[in-house]
Enzyme design. Structure first.
Site, PDB file in Angstrom:
ATOM      1  N   ALA A   1       0.875  -1.174   0.000  1.00  0.00           N
ATOM      2  CA  ALA A   1       0.000   0.000   0.000  1.00  0.00           C
ATOM      3  C   ALA A   1       0.910   1.222   0.000  1.00  0.00           C
ATOM      4  O   ALA A   1       2.071   1.137   0.409  1.00  0.00           O
ATOM      5  CB  ALA A   1      -0.869  -0.010   1.241  1.00  0.00           C
TER       6      ALA A   1
ATOM      7  N   GLU B   1       4.654  -5.452   7.232  1.00  0.00           N
ATOM      8  CA  GLU B   1       3.923  -4.393   7.948  1.00  0.00           C
ATOM      9  C   GLU B   1       4.423  -4.155   9.360  1.00  0.00           C
ATOM     10  O   GLU B   1       4.422  -3.029   9.855  1.00  0.00           O
ATOM     11  CB  GLU B   1       2.414  -4.712   7.980  1.00  0.00           C
ATOM     12  CG  GLU B   1       1.698  -4.491   6.660  1.00  0.00           C
ATOM     13  CD  GLU B   1       1.781  -5.667   5.702  1.00  0.00           C
ATOM     14  OE1 GLU B   1       2.525  -6.627   5.989  1.00  0.00           O
ATOM     15  OE2 GLU B   1       1.092  -5.631   4.667  1.00  0.00           O
TER      16      GLU B   1
HETATM   17  N1  COA Z   1       4.633   3.155  -0.616  1.00  0.00           N
HETATM   18  C1  COA Z   1       5.033   4.330  -1.137  1.00  0.00           C
HETATM   19  N2  COA Z   1       6.196   4.479  -1.785  1.00  0.00           N
HETATM   20  C2  COA Z   1       6.983   3.384  -1.914  1.00  0.00           C
HETATM   21  C3  COA Z   1       6.619   2.128  -1.387  1.00  0.00           C
HETATM   22  C4  COA Z   1       5.375   2.043  -0.712  1.00  0.00           C
HETATM   23  N3  COA Z   1       4.926   0.887  -0.214  1.00  0.00           N
HETATM   24  N4  COA Z   1       7.596   1.249  -1.657  1.00  0.00           N
HETATM   25  C5  COA Z   1       8.534   1.928  -2.334  1.00  0.00           C
HETATM   26  N5  COA Z   1       8.172   3.211  -2.487  1.00  0.00           N
HETATM   27  C6  COA Z   1       8.916   4.282  -3.156  1.00  0.00           C
HETATM   28  C7  COA Z   1      10.107   4.725  -2.319  1.00  0.00           C
HETATM   29  O1  COA Z   1       9.703   5.645  -1.330  1.00  0.00           O
HETATM   30  C8  COA Z   1      10.995   5.348  -3.361  1.00  0.00           C
HETATM   31  O2  COA Z   1      10.481   6.618  -3.680  1.00  0.00           O
HETATM   32  P1  COA Z   1      11.492   7.881  -3.869  1.00  0.00           P
HETATM   33  O3  COA Z   1      12.290   7.532  -5.096  1.00  0.00           O
HETATM   34  O4  COA Z   1      10.564   9.024  -4.057  1.00  0.00           O
HETATM   35  O5  COA Z   1      12.322   7.920  -2.631  1.00  0.00           O
HETATM   36  C9  COA Z   1      10.756   4.442  -4.583  1.00  0.00           C
HETATM   37  O6  COA Z   1       9.498   3.791  -4.352  1.00  0.00           O
HETATM   38  C10 COA Z   1      11.820   3.376  -4.751  1.00  0.00           C
HETATM   39  O7  COA Z   1      11.933   2.646  -3.529  1.00  0.00           O
HETATM   40  P2  COA Z   1      13.298   2.444  -2.722  1.00  0.00           P
HETATM   41  O8  COA Z   1      12.955   2.147  -1.308  1.00  0.00           O
HETATM   42  O9  COA Z   1      14.226   3.580  -2.986  1.00  0.00           O
HETATM   43  O10 COA Z   1      13.877   1.138  -3.462  1.00  0.00           O
HETATM   44  P3  COA Z   1      14.845   0.036  -2.857  1.00  0.00           P
HETATM   45  O11 COA Z   1      15.267  -0.805  -4.002  1.00  0.00           O
HETATM   46  O12 COA Z   1      15.900   0.669  -2.007  1.00  0.00           O
HETATM   47  O13 COA Z   1      13.927  -0.853  -1.869  1.00  0.00           O
HETATM   48  C11 COA Z   1      11.925  -2.043  -1.229  1.00  0.00           C
HETATM   49  C12 COA Z   1      12.839  -1.590  -2.383  1.00  0.00           C
HETATM   50  C13 COA Z   1      10.681  -2.661  -1.848  1.00  0.00           C
HETATM   51  C14 COA Z   1      12.651  -3.069  -0.347  1.00  0.00           C
HETATM   52  C15 COA Z   1      11.550  -0.809  -0.375  1.00  0.00           C
HETATM   53  O14 COA Z   1      11.057   0.195  -1.235  1.00  0.00           O
HETATM   54  C16 COA Z   1      10.512  -1.069   0.673  1.00  0.00           C
HETATM   55  O15 COA Z   1      10.814  -1.656   1.710  1.00  0.00           O
HETATM   56  N6  COA Z   1       9.251  -0.607   0.435  1.00  0.00           N
HETATM   57  C17 COA Z   1       8.192  -0.691   1.389  1.00  0.00           C
HETATM   58  C18 COA Z   1       7.666  -2.090   1.509  1.00  0.00           C
HETATM   59  C19 COA Z   1       6.583  -2.163   2.552  1.00  0.00           C
HETATM   60  O16 COA Z   1       6.805  -1.954   3.731  1.00  0.00           O
HETATM   61  N7  COA Z   1       5.363  -2.491   2.114  1.00  0.00           N
HETATM   62  C20 COA Z   1       4.257  -2.644   2.999  1.00  0.00           C
HETATM   63  C21 COA Z   1       3.531  -1.387   3.118  1.00  0.00           C
HETATM   64  S1  COA Z   1       2.138  -1.593   4.184  1.00  0.00           S
END
Ligand code: COA
Length: 260
Positions: free
Chosen positions: A67, A135
């Site tokens: 999300a 989460e």
């Molecule tokens: N919601 C909003 N934005 C998100 C997102 C999410 N769930 N997941 C990734 N993004 C965004 C990041 O903020 C980043 O944006 P920016 O370029 O403006 O900073 C972009 O997507 C790229 O993500 P980034 O974290 O830089 O990539 P990464 O390769 O370092 O890591 C993940 C990838 C998937 C491991 C990491 O993005 C992550 O942990 N995301 C959240 C996962 C999560 O907790 N999901 C459950 C939500 S309830």
């Protein structure tokens, strides 16, 4: 509805929906959820020749990274439950959809992304697919059915572990656990999903939708899956499809199903 975050490609009733917010790793914001609701609640059911749907993520990195955290940080005290209810309603539309929906998982499927993949009927993953319910890292729990469906696919013990530790698992482990139906080469997720949909589309359409409903009924505590199956079986034996399928078998020819 004009779709902004979903790219919809319809090839003879095989529809591929690409979640198209690559910069945010295709995170599910409100607009995307509204569009999914519109497709699975309105446009999809009205599509007469629809044979199957593939859901995938734009880019090479993510299916859906959850999300949209930035959006839901702004929720008020009561917004969380409403958001979860709305999300669950959309995912039930997918789980109960009348034709098969396959998640072509081409990267991260985390949080709401893992929940979305689990709401689909089948999952085909590329080698860089990563599944997880992270989460608890944010101090919350899954809200789009993750605590329930993960148990259904991989059992209570392993589900508890993934939910409590927030650990991610790769495609091969997800396959071993039964979360993924098939692991395919990178870039082949959609093509392999299409092949599977084509195979399913050659069967009796009424029977296919009744299988989906009967399997779902097993998990719906308000109804008895065994009873449901008896009635669904009865309905399928009254169809034109059954007459055609049985005749084709006896006559040693390919069935030509009408979906009636
Ligand atoms: N919601 C909003 N934005 C998100 C997102 C999410 N769930 N997941 C990734 N993004 C965004 C990041 O903020 C980043 O944006 P920016 O370029 O403006 O900073 C972009 O997507 C790229 O993500 P980034 O974290 O830089 O990539 P990464 O390769 O370092 O890591 C993940 C990838 C998937 C491991 C990491 O993005 C992550 O942990 N995301 C959240 C996962 C999560 O907790 N999901 C459950 C939500 S309830």
């Amino acid at each position: 509805m004009e779709y902004q975050n979903l790219k919809i490609d319809d090839q003879d009733g095989f529809v591929t929906i690409t979640l198209n917010r690559e910069k945010a790793l295709n995170a599910l914001n409100t607009q995307t959820m509204l569009e999914l609701r519109h497709f699975f609640g309105t446009d999809g059911p009205a599509h007469e020749g629809l044979k199957g749907v593939i859901l995938t993520g734009a880019g090479e990195k993510a299916f859906v990274a959850g999300a949209d955290i930035k959006e839901f940080m702004a929720l008020g005290d009561n917004g969380g439950a409403e958001m979860a209810q709305r999300g669950q309603d959309v995912f039930f539309l997918i789980e109960r959809f009348h034709v098969p929906v396959i998640a072509a998982v081409n990267g991260f499927a985390l949080g709401g992304g893992c929940e979305l993949a689990m709401a689909c009927h089948l999952r085909i993953a590329g080698p860089n697919a990563r599944f997880g319910q992270p989460e608890v890292n944010l101090g919350i729990i899954p809200g789009y059915g993750g605590t329930q469906r993960l148990i259904q696919y991989i059992g209570k013990g392993k589900a508890m572990e993934l939910l409590l530790t927030a650990d991610m698992i790769g495609a091969d482990e997800a396959h071993k656990l039964g979360l993924v139906n098939k692991v395919v080469e990178a870039g082949q997720e959609v093509a392999e999903s299409r092949k599977m949909l084509e195979k399913i589309a050659s069967k009796g359409p009424v029977a296919i939708s009744k299988v989906i409903e009967s399997v779902n009924a097993y998990f719906e505590t308000e109804r008895n899956g065994f009873n449901f199956e008896v009635h669904a079986f009865g309905e399928t034996t009254r169809t034109e499809d059954f007459k055609e399928g049985a005749s084709a078998f006896v006559e040693k020819r390919k069935a030509n199903f009408s979906g009636k």
